[in-house]
Design an enzyme around this catalytic site. Sequence first.
Site, mmCIF file in Angstrom:
data_model
loop_
_atom_site.group_PDB
_atom_site.id
_atom_site.type_symbol
_atom_site.label_atom_id
_atom_site.label_comp_id
_atom_site.label_asym_id
_atom_site.label_seq_id
_atom_site.Cartn_x
_atom_site.Cartn_y
_atom_site.Cartn_z
ATOM 1 C CE LYS A 71 -4.061 -1.902 2.323
ATOM 2 N NZ LYS A 71 -4.981 -1.780 3.465
ATOM 3 C CG ASP A 107 -7.790 0.643 4.189
ATOM 4 O OD1 ASP A 107 -8.578 -0.189 3.699
ATOM 5 O OD2 ASP A 107 -6.555 0.536 4.107
HETATM 6 P P1 ATR Z 1 -2.340 -3.026 8.577
HETATM 7 O O1 ATR Z 1 -2.075 -2.441 7.223
HETATM 8 O O2 ATR Z 1 -3.322 -4.168 8.557
HETATM 9 O O3 ATR Z 1 -2.678 -1.986 9.601
HETATM 10 P P2 ATR Z 1 0.325 -3.098 9.654
HETATM 11 O O4 ATR Z 1 0.610 -1.767 9.059
HETATM 12 O O5 ATR Z 1 1.393 -4.144 9.595
HETATM 13 O O6 ATR Z 1 -0.963 -3.740 9.025
HETATM 14 O O7 ATR Z 1 -0.095 -2.820 11.188
HETATM 15 C C1 ATR Z 1 -0.291 -3.867 12.107
HETATM 16 C C2 ATR Z 1 -0.671 -3.239 13.451
HETATM 17 O O8 ATR Z 1 -0.851 -4.284 14.427
HETATM 18 C C3 ATR Z 1 0.405 -2.322 14.025
HETATM 19 O O9 ATR Z 1 -0.211 -1.304 14.770
HETATM 20 C C4 ATR Z 1 1.186 -3.290 14.950
HETATM 21 O O10 ATR Z 1 1.915 -2.652 15.956
HETATM 22 P P3 ATR Z 1 3.449 -2.149 15.672
HETATM 23 O O11 ATR Z 1 3.307 -0.901 14.849
HETATM 24 O O12 ATR Z 1 4.008 -1.885 17.016
HETATM 25 O O13 ATR Z 1 4.123 -3.268 14.936
HETATM 26 C C5 ATR Z 1 0.017 -4.050 15.532
HETATM 27 N N1 ATR Z 1 0.375 -5.344 16.134
HETATM 28 C C6 ATR Z 1 0.691 -6.499 15.497
HETATM 29 N N2 ATR Z 1 0.932 -7.486 16.393
HETATM 30 C C7 ATR Z 1 0.769 -6.922 17.629
HETATM 31 C C8 ATR Z 1 0.863 -7.424 18.974
HETATM 32 N N3 ATR Z 1 1.176 -8.678 19.212
HETATM 33 N N4 ATR Z 1 0.605 -6.562 19.980
HETATM 34 C C9 ATR Z 1 0.268 -5.281 19.752
HETATM 35 N N5 ATR Z 1 0.157 -4.740 18.509
HETATM 36 C C10 ATR Z 1 0.394 -5.555 17.460
#
Ligand code: ATR
Length: 288
Positions: A71, A107
């Site tokens: 994206k 989104d």
């Molecule tokens: P998307 O486009 O679906 O939003 P992304 O940009 O990879 O995907 O974002 C994933 C989100 O889930 C992020 O906010 C991530 O937190 P980080 O920015 O700190 O990586 C969050 N996330 C994923 N696994 C997590 C976990 N186990 N605990 C808390 N936050 C999590």
Amino acid sequence: MDISGETKVCAILGDPVKHSLSPTMNNAAFKALDLDFVYVAFRVRREELKIAIKGARKLGIHGLNITMPHKELVMASLNEIDPHAKAVGAVNTILNLGKELVGYNTDGSGALEALRDNSVSLNGKKMLLLGAGGAGKAIAFQLSQELEELVILNRNAKKAENLAEVLRKKQKKILGNILSAKLVRHELKDSDILVNATSVGMHPQAGQSLVPRRLLRPDLCVMDIVYKPLETRLIRDATSIGAKVVNGVEMLVHQGAASFKILTNRVAPIQTMRQAALEKLAGSGTVS
Ligand code: ATR
């Protein structure tokens, strides 16, 4: 489906993309409106994105949806990007105008419409948003001005702080901070709406929730953007205590409907798209 030389081709590009619900939702919508369009999915690796977009342009692909992990990267291949997508820093929809590829991001409006469609108003409300990744950012940009107050918590605190700082230029009551159990408890106390925009709750983190059930209240509205499984731990807990819930399919369908409008210039048959997505999820055995 009668495909001819005049059929307009749309596609979703991502990696992985095999389980995307977009072909199902869009083909159902094309059929419902009797449009001469077809929608397919292409797995495109990161290093091949640029050439894939070039190819789509050459082939006269009418429109594209872009999903993880492309994206942000895709923006460099476009001629024009609408101001909202530019502000968010991510594109999930591309319209091929012949000489120009124009990028959009649906989104945020998907989240807004999902809430509206479920009779959740934002005016005067405080929202606790968990996650400042791609989806979290788009949601924050779209909803911040309608809310009274927005608190963004993210595991990587810097992302939440930076996002809040940018948004504060337009709306004062926006806070970004680290995602901790203590802050979730504190901020949820006077929140009206809770949105999970992290991947927690989604396979392979299914069964997990960032918010303990005891912190949820019947007067809270809980939206989860995770739709696999459809009933996440958070949605299950919120439902069980009588809170209003908006599940992940709602945002998926509404962002898809907004993309559909851009690609076809027609109002999307939302109920057809929702039904198609739900049937596909149920059939794939990943609903729970
Ligand atoms: P998307 O486009 O679906 O939003 P992304 O940009 O990879 O995907 O974002 C994933 C989100 O889930 C992020 O906010 C991530 O937190 P980080 O920015 O700190 O990586 C969050 N996330 C994923 N696994 C997590 C976990 N186990 N605990 C808390 N936050 C999590």
